[in-house]
Design a protein around this motif. Sequence first.
Motif, PDB file in Angstrom:
ATOM      1  N   GLU A   1       2.511 -22.255  20.248  1.00  0.00           N
ATOM      2  CA  GLU A   1       2.469 -23.855  19.845  1.00  0.00           C
ATOM      3  C   GLU A   1       3.239 -23.596  18.135  1.00  0.00           C
ATOM      4  O   GLU A   1       3.218 -24.896  17.626  1.00  0.00           O
ATOM      5  CB  GLU A   1       1.065 -24.072  19.615  1.00  0.00           C
ATOM      6  CG  GLU A   1       0.150 -24.015  20.726  1.00  0.00           C
ATOM      7  CD  GLU A   1       0.854 -24.865  21.840  1.00  0.00           C
ATOM      8  OE1 GLU A   1       1.003 -25.882  21.679  1.00  0.00           O
ATOM      9  OE2 GLU A   1       0.590 -24.500  22.905  1.00  0.00           O
ATOM     10  N   GLU A   2       3.505 -22.614  17.736  1.00  0.00           N
ATOM     11  CA  GLU A   2       4.302 -22.436  16.587  1.00  0.00           C
ATOM     12  C   GLU A   2       5.880 -22.524  16.381  1.00  0.00           C
ATOM     13  O   GLU A   2       6.184 -22.271  17.479  1.00  0.00           O
ATOM     14  CB  GLU A   2       3.754 -21.179  15.843  1.00  0.00           C
ATOM     15  CG  GLU A   2       2.232 -21.146  15.534  1.00  0.00           C
ATOM     16  CD  GLU A   2       1.915 -19.677  14.941  1.00  0.00           C
ATOM     17  OE1 GLU A   2       2.616 -19.303  14.038  1.00  0.00           O
ATOM     18  OE2 GLU A   2       0.816 -19.128  15.126  1.00  0.00           O
ATOM     19  N   VAL A   3       6.435 -22.923  15.489  1.00  0.00           N
ATOM     20  CA  VAL A   3       7.537 -22.410  15.289  1.00  0.00           C
ATOM     21  C   VAL A   3       8.128 -21.481  15.212  1.00  0.00           C
ATOM     22  O   VAL A   3       7.732 -20.283  14.258  1.00  0.00           O
ATOM     23  CB  VAL A   3       8.296 -23.389  13.902  1.00  0.00           C
ATOM     24  CG1 VAL A   3       9.511 -23.180  13.753  1.00  0.00           C
ATOM     25  CG2 VAL A   3       7.965 -24.777  13.742  1.00  0.00           C
ATOM     26  N   ALA A   4       9.203 -21.046  16.075  1.00  0.00           N
ATOM     27  CA  ALA A   4       9.546 -19.506  16.112  1.00  0.00           C
ATOM     28  C   ALA A   4      11.182 -19.830  16.017  1.00  0.00           C
ATOM     29  O   ALA A   4      11.771 -20.500  16.442  1.00  0.00           O
ATOM     30  CB  ALA A   4       8.913 -18.832  17.602  1.00  0.00           C
ATOM     31  N   ASP A   5      11.582 -18.281  15.993  1.00  0.00           N
ATOM     32  CA  ASP A   5      13.213 -18.293  16.250  1.00  0.00           C
ATOM     33  C   ASP A   5      13.704 -17.890  17.377  1.00  0.00           C
ATOM     34  O   ASP A   5      14.897 -18.314  17.923  1.00  0.00           O
ATOM     35  CB  ASP A   5      13.672 -17.155  15.075  1.00  0.00           C
ATOM     36  CG  ASP A   5      13.247 -17.205  13.838  1.00  0.00           C
ATOM     37  OD1 ASP A   5      13.722 -18.128  13.069  1.00  0.00           O
ATOM     38  OD2 ASP A   5      12.207 -16.721  13.477  1.00  0.00           O
ATOM     39  N   MET A   6      12.707 -17.602  18.476  1.00  0.00           N
ATOM     40  CA  MET A   6      12.778 -17.245  19.698  1.00  0.00           C
ATOM     41  C   MET A   6      11.819 -17.841  20.687  1.00  0.00           C
ATOM     42  O   MET A   6      10.713 -17.144  20.186  1.00  0.00           O
ATOM     43  CB  MET A   6      13.504 -15.887  20.039  1.00  0.00           C
ATOM     44  CG  MET A   6      13.721 -15.655  21.342  1.00  0.00           C
ATOM     45  SD  MET A   6      14.770 -14.162  21.685  1.00  0.00           S
ATOM     46  CE  MET A   6      13.691 -12.770  21.416  1.00  0.00           C
ATOM     47  N   TYR A   7      12.031 -18.252  21.895  1.00  0.00           N
ATOM     48  CA  TYR A   7      11.171 -18.518  22.741  1.00  0.00           C
ATOM     49  C   TYR A   7      11.367 -17.618  24.220  1.00  0.00           C
ATOM     50  O   TYR A   7      12.633 -18.016  24.567  1.00  0.00           O
ATOM     51  CB  TYR A   7      11.022 -19.964  23.004  1.00  0.00           C
ATOM     52  CG  TYR A   7      10.426 -20.631  21.956  1.00  0.00           C
ATOM     53  CD1 TYR A   7       8.882 -20.830  21.546  1.00  0.00           C
ATOM     54  CD2 TYR A   7      11.363 -21.328  20.839  1.00  0.00           C
ATOM     55  CE1 TYR A   7       8.574 -21.490  20.411  1.00  0.00           C
ATOM     56  CE2 TYR A   7      10.509 -21.980  19.808  1.00  0.00           C
ATOM     57  CZ  TYR A   7       9.320 -21.946  19.545  1.00  0.00           C
ATOM     58  OH  TYR A   7       8.939 -22.694  18.570  1.00  0.00           O
TER      59      TYR A   7
ATOM     60  N   MET B   1      10.586  -7.550   4.590  1.00  0.00           N
ATOM     61  CA  MET B   1       9.433  -8.415   5.537  1.00  0.00           C
ATOM     62  C   MET B   1      10.080  -9.739   5.841  1.00  0.00           C
ATOM     63  O   MET B   1       9.851 -10.116   6.793  1.00  0.00           O
ATOM     64  CB  MET B   1       8.166  -8.197   5.084  1.00  0.00           C
ATOM     65  CG  MET B   1       7.473  -6.769   5.006  1.00  0.00           C
ATOM     66  SD  MET B   1       7.607  -5.937   6.520  1.00  0.00           S
ATOM     67  CE  MET B   1       6.458  -6.897   7.481  1.00  0.00           C
ATOM     68  N   GLU B   2      10.545 -10.671   4.806  1.00  0.00           N
ATOM     69  CA  GLU B   2      10.914 -11.837   5.146  1.00  0.00           C
ATOM     70  C   GLU B   2      11.973 -12.090   6.196  1.00  0.00           C
ATOM     71  O   GLU B   2      12.028 -13.259   6.692  1.00  0.00           O
ATOM     72  CB  GLU B   2      11.506 -12.415   3.671  1.00  0.00           C
ATOM     73  CG  GLU B   2      10.259 -12.408   2.726  1.00  0.00           C
ATOM     74  CD  GLU B   2      10.878 -12.961   1.013  1.00  0.00           C
ATOM     75  OE1 GLU B   2      12.011 -13.373   1.170  1.00  0.00           O
ATOM     76  OE2 GLU B   2      10.236 -12.793   0.387  1.00  0.00           O
ATOM     77  N   ASN B   3      12.756 -10.975   6.480  1.00  0.00           N
ATOM     78  CA  ASN B   3      13.849 -11.169   7.327  1.00  0.00           C
ATOM     79  C   ASN B   3      13.460 -10.967   8.573  1.00  0.00           C
ATOM     80  O   ASN B   3      14.051 -10.848   9.568  1.00  0.00           O
ATOM     81  CB  ASN B   3      14.807 -10.126   7.276  1.00  0.00           C
ATOM     82  CG  ASN B   3      15.519 -10.193   5.929  1.00  0.00           C
ATOM     83  OD1 ASN B   3      15.727 -11.299   5.420  1.00  0.00           O
ATOM     84  ND2 ASN B   3      15.973  -9.152   5.269  1.00  0.00           N
ATOM     85  N   ARG B   4      12.111 -10.793   8.881  1.00  0.00           N
ATOM     86  CA  ARG B   4      11.560 -10.647  10.424  1.00  0.00           C
ATOM     87  C   ARG B   4      11.618 -12.064  11.137  1.00  0.00           C
ATOM     88  O   ARG B   4      11.354 -12.991  10.426  1.00  0.00           O
ATOM     89  CB  ARG B   4      10.136  -9.963  10.429  1.00  0.00           C
ATOM     90  CG  ARG B   4      10.066  -8.396  10.242  1.00  0.00           C
ATOM     91  CD  ARG B   4       8.726  -7.942   9.932  1.00  0.00           C
ATOM     92  NE  ARG B   4       8.003  -7.813  11.082  1.00  0.00           N
ATOM     93  CZ  ARG B   4       8.073  -6.579  11.959  1.00  0.00           C
ATOM     94  NH1 ARG B   4       8.718  -5.828  11.454  1.00  0.00           N
ATOM     95  NH2 ARG B   4       7.400  -6.539  13.152  1.00  0.00           N
TER      96      ARG B   4
ATOM     97  N   GLY C   1      11.389  -5.303  15.368  1.00  0.00           N
ATOM     98  CA  GLY C   1      11.460  -6.068  13.986  1.00  0.00           C
ATOM     99  C   GLY C   1      11.004  -7.528  14.264  1.00  0.00           C
ATOM    100  O   GLY C   1      11.167  -8.264  13.371  1.00  0.00           O
ATOM    101  N   PHE C   2      10.528  -8.040  15.435  1.00  0.00           N
ATOM    102  CA  PHE C   2      10.143  -9.388  15.641  1.00  0.00           C
ATOM    103  C   PHE C   2       8.472  -9.516  15.271  1.00  0.00           C
ATOM    104  O   PHE C   2       7.931  -8.503  15.437  1.00  0.00           O
ATOM    105  CB  PHE C   2      10.338  -9.921  16.972  1.00  0.00           C
ATOM    106  CG  PHE C   2      11.789 -10.225  17.199  1.00  0.00           C
ATOM    107  CD1 PHE C   2      12.111 -11.599  17.208  1.00  0.00           C
ATOM    108  CD2 PHE C   2      12.551  -9.293  17.676  1.00  0.00           C
ATOM    109  CE1 PHE C   2      13.578 -11.999  17.434  1.00  0.00           C
ATOM    110  CE2 PHE C   2      13.899  -9.619  17.779  1.00  0.00           C
ATOM    111  CZ  PHE C   2      14.427 -10.995  17.745  1.00  0.00           C
TER     112      PHE C   2
END
Length: 442
Positions: free
Chosen positions: A39-45, A1-4, A32-33
């Motif tokens: 407003e949060e830190v994300a890997d993709m916007y 789950m940590e890789n999501r 898997g996202f």
Amino acid sequence: MENRKKVAFYTLGCKLNFSETSTIARNLQDEGFDRVDFEEVADMYVINTCSVTENADKQFKQVVRKAMKLNDKAFVAAVGCYAQLKPEELASVDGVDLVLGATEKFKLADYINDLSKNDFGEVHSCEIAEADFYVGSYSIGDRTRAFLKVQDGCDYKCTYCTIPLARGISRSDELENVLKNASEISKQNIKEIVLTGVNIGDYGKGEFGNKKHEHTFLELVQELDKVEGIERLRISSIEPNLLKNETIEFVSKSRTFVPHFHIPLQSGSNEILKLMKRRYQREVYTERVNKIREVMPHACIGVDVIVGFPGETDEHFLETYHFLNEMNISYLHVFTYSERDNTEAAAMEGVVPANVRAKRSKMLRGLSVKKRRAFYESQLGSNRTVLFESENKEGYIHGFTENYVKVKTPWNPELVNTLHDINLTKIDEDGSVRMDFVSVLV
């Protein structure tokens, strides 16, 4: 789950965009996202863009900057109308990695690999003629009410509008699929569904834009009224020439459809309507409003109007102003005309100076305040049903009655997403209406 990976969305523009953002988000969650707030830190916007607003490019750049401030290594994708109309322009914005046009936006997962940043924005857009298939959408989880898309694209050729260039030909969802989506929404404890599309009164054109009508808009409304578990259905913007008397009469007797119509006028001058290539004259508009008032005197009627269209003289504008002033409507959405590339109107003579456009806009916005106040006053003392929203605004919870009167009462989290029978008592300083509880419904 940590890789999501985490993905965040920002939606500019209309209810239709909100429904599509929600669908794209569900697709990515299946891949898997995890969806997080913008407003949060994300890997993709992912930014779902709009071409209608005057400052579309400026708004887009601001949102990209916001994303980059949160995480300068995040992958940024642009989709939506503006992405279809001006893909290269969006791709050149610093920080943008991917731009997807009208046919590609629902296949976002296919275009992302390891989410590493690109040196240049990658563009995948189509000729708009290729946008001839239909993708159903609805929004849940974003708001108290759900937006259900039933139609996309437009065959009208209004001279100021880029939407046919951004979304393609008119096409509709199959009735069975709309009913299935509505049923899915009802199981999520959502009390209200808003029907949305580009030109929803045109509902019924076959899946590939052919002219054979499988079902009419009236049949759609009749069938949706039977769906179990839905408390309220609301029709979003519908063209006056496509809002038939049969539909108005059905809504007046309906179990779930609420007495609220939003009908674009754009101008109260027949000369300007002709220049705009609208498909009706103002007399048709008057007939529609009169019909609604005849069978639903308490209905809320909203109006879209454009000021400063090329060739609009002071006389034309005053014609519009007086037409609206005399009509029994409830509020206005006022748009200041702005030139759009590749539209007929952009090349028309009689350009209205910016300061005149602004002055006319201000006059109509003032009229809207007056109309809304008069409508709210006409509702005082009546019993209505309110659906409460989820936000705590300065110690108050707000909601809307079936006929779109905004009400407020002191914040109570237990009221969120509940329906109540109320009595409208007085208009508050902020323009919303105070209320007394009569009974709890749902």
